[in-house]
Scaffold this motif. Structure first.
Motif, short mmCIF file in Angstrom:
data_model
loop_
_atom_site.label_atom_id
_atom_site.label_comp_id
_atom_site.label_asym_id
_atom_site.label_seq_id
_atom_site.Cartn_x
_atom_site.Cartn_y
_atom_site.Cartn_z
N CYS A 238 0.85 -1.19 0.00
CA CYS A 238 0.00 0.00 0.00
C CYS A 238 0.88 1.24 0.00
CB CYS A 238 -0.94 0.00 1.20
SG CYS A 238 -0.08 0.12 2.80
N ALA A 239 0.24 2.41 -0.05
CA ALA A 239 0.95 3.68 0.00
C ALA A 239 0.98 4.20 1.42
CB ALA A 239 0.27 4.68 -0.93
N HIS A 240 2.15 4.60 1.89
CA HIS A 240 2.31 5.15 3.23
C HIS A 240 2.51 6.66 3.11
CE1 HIS A 240 2.77 1.35 5.54
NE2 HIS A 240 3.17 0.89 4.36
N VAL A 241 1.65 7.41 3.77
CA VAL A 241 1.72 8.86 3.73
C VAL A 241 1.99 9.38 5.14
CG1 VAL A 241 -0.80 9.03 3.96
CG2 VAL A 241 0.49 11.00 3.12
N VAL A 242 2.96 10.29 5.25
CA VAL A 242 3.32 10.92 6.52
C VAL A 242 2.78 12.35 6.48
CG1 VAL A 242 5.19 11.61 8.06
CG2 VAL A 242 5.36 9.48 6.76
N VAL A 243 1.93 12.68 7.44
CA VAL A 243 1.30 14.00 7.53
C VAL A 243 1.83 14.71 8.77
CG1 VAL A 243 -0.88 15.27 7.67
CG2 VAL A 243 -0.75 13.12 6.36
N HIS A 244 2.26 15.95 8.58
CA HIS A 244 2.71 16.74 9.72
C HIS A 244 1.65 17.78 10.07
CE1 HIS A 244 4.90 20.26 11.54
NE2 HIS A 244 5.19 19.28 12.40
N GLU A 245 1.30 17.82 11.33
CA GLU A 245 0.32 18.79 11.81
C GLU A 245 1.04 20.11 12.11
OE1 GLU A 245 -2.48 15.47 14.12
OE2 GLU A 245 -1.14 16.84 15.25
N ALA A 246 0.66 21.17 11.38
CA ALA A 246 1.29 22.47 11.64
C ALA A 246 0.89 23.01 13.01
CB ALA A 246 0.90 23.46 10.54
N MET A 247 -0.29 22.68 13.43
CA MET A 247 -0.79 23.05 14.76
C MET A 247 -1.75 21.96 15.21
SD MET A 247 -3.37 26.13 13.69
CE MET A 247 -2.04 27.00 12.88
N THR A 248 -2.05 21.95 16.46
CA THR A 248 -2.96 20.91 16.96
C THR A 248 -4.33 21.06 16.29
OG1 THR A 248 -1.81 20.94 19.09
CG2 THR A 248 -3.99 19.91 19.02
N PRO A 249 -4.77 20.02 15.61
CA PRO A 249 -6.02 20.15 14.86
C PRO A 249 -7.23 20.06 15.78
CG PRO A 249 -5.15 17.94 14.63
CD PRO A 249 -4.14 18.70 15.44
N GLY A 250 -8.37 20.45 15.19
CA GLY A 250 -9.63 20.34 15.91
C GLY A 250 -10.20 18.94 15.78
N GLU A 251 -11.48 18.85 16.15
CA GLU A 251 -12.12 17.53 16.13
C GLU A 251 -12.14 16.93 14.74
OE1 GLU A 251 -16.39 15.48 17.39
OE2 GLU A 251 -16.01 17.60 17.83
N GLN A 252 -12.47 17.73 13.73
CA GLN A 252 -12.49 17.21 12.35
C GLN A 252 -11.09 16.84 11.88
OE1 GLN A 252 -15.05 16.56 10.27
NE2 GLN A 252 -16.47 17.00 11.95
N GLY A 253 -10.09 17.60 12.31
CA GLY A 253 -8.73 17.32 11.86
C GLY A 253 -8.14 16.07 12.47
N ARG A 254 -8.70 15.60 13.55
CA ARG A 254 -8.20 14.36 14.16
C ARG A 254 -8.78 13.11 13.52
NH1 ARG A 254 -8.58 17.63 18.92
NH2 ARG A 254 -10.71 16.87 19.31
N LEU A 255 -9.72 13.26 12.61
CA LEU A 255 -10.28 12.11 11.91
C LEU A 255 -9.32 11.68 10.80
CD1 LEU A 255 -14.03 13.21 11.57
CD2 LEU A 255 -13.01 11.62 13.24
N PRO A 256 -9.33 10.39 10.44
CA PRO A 256 -8.41 9.92 9.39
C PRO A 256 -8.76 10.52 8.03
CG PRO A 256 -9.94 8.18 10.03
CD PRO A 256 -10.15 9.29 11.01
N LEU A 257 -7.72 10.78 7.25
CA LEU A 257 -7.93 11.29 5.90
C LEU A 257 -8.49 10.23 4.97
CD1 LEU A 257 -4.65 13.38 5.45
CD2 LEU A 257 -6.96 14.23 5.92
N ALA A 258 -8.37 8.95 5.32
CA ALA A 258 -8.85 7.89 4.45
C ALA A 258 -10.34 7.99 4.20
CB ALA A 258 -8.51 6.52 5.05
#
Length: 421
Positions: free
Chosen positions: A163-183
Motif C-alpha cells: 500500500c501507499a504510506h503517507v506521513v502528515v505533519h500537523e502544523a498546529m494541533t487540529p480540531g475535532e475534524q482534523g483528528r479524523l483519518p484522511l482515508a
C-alpha cells in the motif's frame, strides 16, 4: 532503501491488492459471515471456499461481482496463521477487473471484511499492518515519541509494502475534524490502499531525521508519500510531496492527486504479490457456465495443437527411419572385398616392405651370372666334342664368383655348394 527490484514484473493497472493482519481468533468465520451478507444484499454475485492443499493451514475464499454493474471483478483472499503467535492470521487480498481499476468502485476489502462501525465489534479488527505492530489502514497512526522508534517504524512500513504510506505533519494541533483519518475523505478505490502516519507539531525535526534514510522529507504542515522499496526506475520523490494539508475536514485535493499519481506509476511487484496474482489467475474455481465452456474450448485447442505437433514429429521420425533403411540396404548390396580378383587382392595386399626386399634379392642375382667370355680361336665349335678338365665331351665349368646368400639355379646357395665339394 534498495533500488534494485527483485521482481521486474510491474503491478497491472487492473489489479487491486492489499494485505493485513487479523489479531484475534476465527478470522475465517468473520470472512465467511461477511461474504454471506454481501451475497444476500447483492453486493457480490457469489463466493466460494475452495479446499486448501493437503496439510496446508491456509484458508482461501473467492468472490466475484460486477463493478459499476458491468465490469466483472474476481477476487481471492488467503488467510495464513501467524507462526509467532497462536492467535491471529495474516491475509492477502488480490482482485482483478476486466479493465483498469476505477477509484470510484468499492474497496474489495470491505466486501470480504466488515465495514468499520460499532456493530462490527471485534469483527472489524482486521486492518492491522501485517508486520509492524501498531499501524492500521483507514486510521490515524500517531508516530512514536521516541525518535529511533519512529525511524524504525517508517523504514519497516515502507519495505516491500503493498500500500501507499503517507506521513502528515500537523502544523498546529487540529480540531475535532482534523483528528479524523484522511482515508474517509478518499475515493472508495483508494481506501485500504493508504496508511496514514501522523506527526505532531513538535515532531517536525524528528520525523525528517527519520525520513533522511528514505531520501524524502515532509514539509511543515504538509505530507509526503514514502517511496516504494524497491523503487522503480526514474522515480521522483518530489512529485509525491504536498506542501499543505488542511486538517479541517475538507477534501485534501492535492494529496488525492499525489496518491493517484503514486498508484499509477509502474512499480515492481513487492514480495508475495506475484504469487498471489498467479494463484488468482491459475487456480480460480468460481466460474460461470460460459467461462467453463470457454475454458474447455481453450483446452481442446491446446490439446489439438499438441497432437498435431506429435504427429509431425512421428512423420519426421518415420521418414528418417526409411532413409536409414535405404542406406543400410545400399551398403549391403555393395561388392565386398572377397569378390575382387585374386591377383588384385594379392597385389593390393603385398606389403611395400616385401616388394622392396624382393627387388633387393633380384639385384644380387643378376650380377652373379656375369657376361659370357668370347670364344677363343682354339676352342672347338659348340657341336664338336672336346676334352678338357671336365672330362671328355664336357666343357669346363666357368668360374662363377660366390656371393654370400645368393641363390643358385638349382635352388641352393653357393655356400652350400662349396661345402658339398
Amino acid at each position: 532503501m534498495s533500488n534494485s527490484a527483485t521482481d521486474h514484473a510491474t503491478i497491472p493497472q487492473t489489479v487491486w491488492a492489499a494485505r493485513g493482519r487479523h489479531p484475534g481468533p476465527g478470522a475465517e468465520d468473520v470472512v465467511r459471515r461477511t461474504l454471506e451478507r454481501r451475497r444476500e444484499s447483492g453486493s457480490i454475485d457469489d463466493f466460494a471456499e475452495p479446499p486448501a492443499p493437503d496439510a496446508s493451514p491456509e484458508r482461501v475464499f473467492e468472490a466475484r461481482w460486477r463493478a459499476g454493474g458491468t465490469v466483472t471483478v474476481r477476487a481471492r483472499l488467503t488467510l495464513v496463521p501467524r507462526a509467532d503467535r497462536p492467535e491471529g492470521q495474516e491475509w492477502t487480498l488480490v482482485a482483478e477487473a476486466e479493465r483498469p481499476w476505477d477509484e470510484t468502485w468499492p474497496s474489495p476489502a470491505t466486501l470480504f471484511w466488515p465495514e468499520d462501525g460499532p456493530a462490527d465489534g471485534a469483527d472489524g479488527d482486521w486492518d492491522h499492518h501485517p508486520t509492524v505492530a501498531g499501524p492500521r489502514s483507514g486510521r490515524v497512526n500517531p508516530l512514536p515519541d521516541d525518535d529511533r522508534e519512529t525511524r524504525r517504524r517508517l523504514k519497516e512500513a515502507a519495505r516491500e509494502s503493498w500500500c501507499a504510506h503517507v506521513v502528515v505533519h500537523e502544523a498546529m494541533t487540529p480540531g475535532e475534524q482534523g483528528r479524523l483519518p484522511l482515508a474517509r475523505l478518499l475515493p472508495p478505490g483508494l481506501r485500504h490502499r493508504v496508511m496514514e502516519h501522523r506527526a505532531a507539531p513538535q515532531q517536525f525535526r524528528a520525523v525528517n531525521w527519520a525520513l533522511k534514510d528514505l531520501g524524502v522529507e515532509v514539509p511543515r504542515g504538509g505530507a509526503v508519500l514514502l517511496p516504494p522499496d524497491p523503487a522503480p526506475g526514474g522515480y521522483d520523490a518530489r512529485e509525491h510531496s504536498v506542501r499543505t494539508v488542511f486538517l479541517d475536514g475538507s477534501e485534501p485535493a492535492e494529496l488525492v492527486a499525489a496518491l493517484r499519481h503514486f498508484l499509477a506509476v509502474p512499480r515492481p511487484m513487492p514480495r508475495g504479490m506475484r504469487e498471489a496474482l498467479a494463484d488468482l489467475r491459475e487456480n480460480w474455481t468460481l466460474t460461470t457456465l460460459q467461462e467453463e465452456l470457454e475454458r474447455q474450448r481453450e483446452l481442446v485447442t491446446m490439446y489439438a495443437g499438441a497432437l498435431e505437433a506429435m504427429t509431425r514429429s512421428r512423420d519426421l521420425y518415420r521418414e528418417a527411419a526409411e532413409q536409414a533403411h535405404q542406406a543400410l540396404a545400399a551398403l549391403r548390396e555393395a561388392p565386398s572385398p572377397a569378390a575382387l580378383p585374386q591377383q588384385q587382392r594379392s597385389g593390393a595386399r603385398t606389403p611395400a616392405a616385401l616388394q622392396q626386399l624382393t627387388r633387393t634379392f633380384e639385384r644380387l642375382r643378376f650380377p652373379a651370372k656375369g657376361p659370357r667370355p668370347a670364344p677363343s680361336p682354339d676352342a672347338p665349335s659348340p657341336g664338336a666334342p672336346a676334352g678338357g678338365a671336365g672330362g671328355p665331351g664336357i666343357p669346363d665349368e666357368p668360374d662363377i664368383p660366390e656371393v654370400p646368400g645368393a641363390e643358385s639355379a638349382d635352388g641352393t646357395d653357393s655356400t652350400g655348394a662349396a661345402q658339398r665339394r
